[in-house]
Design a protein around this motif. Structure first.
Motif, mmCIF file in Angstrom:
data_model
loop_
_atom_site.group_PDB
_atom_site.id
_atom_site.type_symbol
_atom_site.label_atom_id
_atom_site.label_comp_id
_atom_site.label_asym_id
_atom_site.label_seq_id
_atom_site.Cartn_x
_atom_site.Cartn_y
_atom_site.Cartn_z
ATOM 1 N N SER A 254 7.330 11.260 10.306
ATOM 2 C CA SER A 254 5.918 11.110 10.673
ATOM 3 C C SER A 254 5.666 9.830 11.459
ATOM 4 N N ASN A 255 6.676 8.960 11.525
ATOM 5 C CA ASN A 255 6.514 7.704 12.258
ATOM 6 C C ASN A 255 7.416 7.640 13.489
ATOM 7 N N ALA A 256 7.888 8.788 13.929
ATOM 8 C CA ALA A 256 8.834 8.829 15.047
ATOM 9 C C ALA A 256 8.217 8.337 16.351
ATOM 10 N N ASP A 257 6.888 8.354 16.444
ATOM 11 C CA ASP A 257 6.229 7.907 17.670
ATOM 12 C C ASP A 257 6.072 6.397 17.734
ATOM 13 N N LEU A 258 6.475 5.690 16.673
ATOM 14 C CA LEU A 258 6.344 4.239 16.622
ATOM 15 C C LEU A 258 7.705 3.563 16.669
ATOM 16 N N VAL A 259 7.737 2.383 17.280
ATOM 17 C CA VAL A 259 8.929 1.539 17.237
ATOM 18 C C VAL A 259 8.795 0.621 16.033
ATOM 19 N N VAL A 260 9.847 0.560 15.240
ATOM 20 C CA VAL A 260 9.827 -0.219 14.005
ATOM 21 C C VAL A 260 10.885 -1.307 14.065
ATOM 22 N N GLN A 261 10.483 -2.550 13.798
ATOM 23 C CA GLN A 261 11.431 -3.654 13.777
ATOM 24 C C GLN A 261 11.288 -4.418 12.463
ATOM 25 N N PRO A 262 12.387 -4.634 11.731
ATOM 26 C CA PRO A 262 12.300 -5.373 10.466
ATOM 27 C C PRO A 262 11.949 -6.842 10.695
ATOM 28 N N LEU A 263 11.191 -7.418 9.764
ATOM 29 C CA LEU A 263 10.728 -8.802 9.897
ATOM 30 C C LEU A 263 11.206 -9.697 8.758
ATOM 31 N N GLY A 264 12.200 -9.221 8.010
ATOM 32 C CA GLY A 264 12.670 -10.009 6.873
ATOM 33 C C GLY A 264 13.167 -11.386 7.262
ATOM 34 N N THR A 265 13.836 -11.500 8.405
ATOM 35 C CA THR A 265 14.356 -12.811 8.819
ATOM 36 C C THR A 265 13.242 -13.752 9.251
ATOM 37 N N LEU A 266 12.106 -13.209 9.659
ATOM 38 C CA LEU A 266 10.983 -14.041 10.102
ATOM 39 C C LEU A 266 9.986 -14.331 8.987
ATOM 40 N N LEU A 267 9.735 -13.347 8.150
ATOM 41 C CA LEU A 267 8.686 -13.477 7.131
ATOM 42 C C LEU A 267 9.240 -13.641 5.721
ATOM 43 N N GLY A 268 10.550 -13.433 5.555
ATOM 44 C CA GLY A 268 11.116 -13.484 4.212
ATOM 45 C C GLY A 268 10.949 -12.151 3.495
ATOM 46 N N HIS A 269 11.415 -12.113 2.255
ATOM 47 C CA HIS A 269 11.357 -10.883 1.472
ATOM 48 C C HIS A 269 10.365 -11.012 0.325
ATOM 49 N N ASN A 270 9.833 -9.886 -0.075
ATOM 50 C CA ASN A 270 8.838 -9.816 -1.138
ATOM 51 C C ASN A 270 9.434 -9.132 -2.358
ATOM 52 N N VAL A 271 8.874 -9.414 -3.512
ATOM 53 C CA VAL A 271 9.328 -8.789 -4.751
ATOM 54 C C VAL A 271 8.178 -8.032 -5.398
ATOM 55 N N ALA A 272 8.344 -6.737 -5.543
ATOM 56 C CA ALA A 272 7.383 -5.937 -6.306
ATOM 57 C C ALA A 272 7.700 -6.112 -7.788
ATOM 58 N N ARG A 273 6.667 -6.259 -8.594
ATOM 59 C CA ARG A 273 6.854 -6.519 -10.018
ATOM 60 C C ARG A 273 6.141 -5.465 -10.848
ATOM 61 N N VAL A 274 6.724 -5.181 -12.015
ATOM 62 C CA VAL A 274 6.033 -4.360 -12.997
ATOM 63 C C VAL A 274 5.492 -5.288 -14.068
ATOM 64 N N ALA A 275 4.411 -4.876 -14.720
ATOM 65 C CA ALA A 275 3.771 -5.742 -15.710
ATOM 66 C C ALA A 275 3.272 -4.918 -16.886
ATOM 67 N N PHE A 276 3.241 -5.578 -18.031
ATOM 68 C CA PHE A 276 2.728 -4.999 -19.273
ATOM 69 C C PHE A 276 1.871 -6.060 -19.956
ATOM 70 N N LYS A 277 0.917 -5.628 -20.749
ATOM 71 C CA LYS A 277 0.150 -6.598 -21.512
ATOM 72 C C LYS A 277 1.035 -7.206 -22.585
ATOM 73 N N ARG A 278 1.009 -8.511 -22.671
ATOM 74 C CA ARG A 278 1.847 -9.209 -23.645
ATOM 75 C C ARG A 278 1.515 -8.749 -25.064
ATOM 76 N N GLY A 279 2.533 -8.380 -25.810
ATOM 77 C CA GLY A 279 2.343 -7.964 -27.193
ATOM 78 C C GLY A 279 1.970 -6.513 -27.388
ATOM 79 N N ALA A 280 1.808 -5.763 -26.296
ATOM 80 C CA ALA A 280 1.402 -4.358 -26.415
ATOM 81 C C ALA A 280 2.553 -3.506 -26.954
ATOM 82 N N TYR A 281 2.188 -2.434 -27.645
ATOM 83 C CA TYR A 281 3.179 -1.464 -28.120
ATOM 84 C C TYR A 281 3.382 -0.423 -27.031
#
Length: 316
Positions: A254-281
């Motif tokens: 679906s994105n074949a009409d766009l040119v895609v260039q990675p930016l990790g070397t310029l912007l760095g990398h991000n970390v997605a995190r999962v979270a839970f309420k502390r002490g929850a069952y």
């Protein structure tokens, strides 16, 4: 003392000491809330709230300690209810997930589908919002598990664990002048109108920091929270886009009409995190869903973090 009193004190604190709002939230009367709080104070022998006339003005020092104890008590009551649900219906119930649009649209569909295959009696309730809203939904127990890139590890009420690493990519029409360059610089990007995320979403903080470090002022022409919206405006020629790589790698056709260039070397990398309420069952299928989100997450790892191990030691 009783649970009603605890709930009234807790809700009064949450509603900015406005007893009328607290009463509305608890579907009771304002005089009833006031009376219950006074009775608890008399039984404890301390003032939880300082007053000016009949109005609550602030939480007292002993009141802060009382509120912390009430928070623990109410959390454990919630845990007792979930334990009952767990053992009365081991493989059924509702999994409530709080997340951002990008995660919901591009990352979660496969794990959700796999969970439903393994637990066909489990319903999934998906709540979307900003990272701060995701955190609040976890704290307020609207959701059991949350997922976002920004903000989650800023809340001491939450246990967070890294899930996966990702980078931003540059998207542009095939006839754009930058599309033919093998190496695009931040200076090149800063000269173009940019379409990217709202400041509180999807790693925008890292984008701004990268430009600031180079003392560049990017020309942000449009901000959005939806990667598909960003790509739509790029196709219309309003500028070049900076989006999360998941927004183009999950459905490359679906994105074949766009040119895609990675930016990790310029912007760095991000970390997605999962979270839970502390002490929850956490129920069994919550652990299983977390495991489906990434190879680095396991039931044992989550249990260690939830029971006091410093989760900041777990890094990608």
């Amino acid at each position: 003392m009783n649970l009603h009193q605890f709930r009234f004190v807790q809700e009064a604190s949450r509603r900015g000491l406005n007893l009328t709002e607290a009463a509305k939230a608890l579907h009771t009367s304002q005089p009833g809330v006031s009376k219950a709080i006074i009775e608890l104070e008399e039984e404890l022998g301390v003032e939880i709230f300082a007053r000016h006339g009949k109005r609550l003005k602030r939480i007292t020092e002993p009141g802060e300690h009382v509120l912390r104890s009430i928070e623990v008590i109410m959390r454990e009551i919630g845990n007792l209810k979930r334990i009952g649900e767990q053992y009365s219906a081991q493989d059924s119930g509702t999994l409530s997930i709080a997340t951002t649009h990008t995660q919901a649209r591009y990352v979660l569909p496969t794990p959700v589908a796999r969970l439903r295959e393994q637990y066909p009696k489990v319903n999934v309730s998906l709540h979307q919002g900003s990272p701060d809203q995701v955190a609040k939904m976890l704290i307020d127990e609207v959701a059991e598990i949350g997922m976002a890139t920004e903000s989650l590890n800023n809340y001491p009420e939450l246990v967070t664990l890294p899930c996966y690493e990702w980078q931003h990519v540059l998207v542009m029409p095939q006839n754009h002048p930058l599309a033919s360059k093998s190496h695009v610089s931040l200076e090149d990007i800063a000269q173009e109108p940019i379409i990217t995320y709202h400041p509180s979403f999807t790693g925008r903080t890292r984008i701004d920091q990268a430009f600031a470090a180079k003392q560049l002022q990017p020309r942000v022409a449009l901000e959005a929270i939806d990667s598909d919206v960003i790509k739509t405006y790029v196709r219309l020629g309003l500028g070049i886009g900076i989006v999360a790589e998941m927004a183009v790698t999950e459905d490359p056709a679906s994105n074949a009409d766009l040119v895609v260039q990675p930016l990790g070397t310029l912007l760095g990398h991000n970390v997605a995190r999962v979270a839970f309420k502390r002490g929850a069952y956490l129920r069994n299928f919550v652990y299983r869903f977390a495991e489906l989100l990434g190879d680095r997450l396991s039931r044992d790892l989550i249990i260690k973090a939830m029971t006091g191990t410093d989760e900041t030691n777990y890094r990608l």
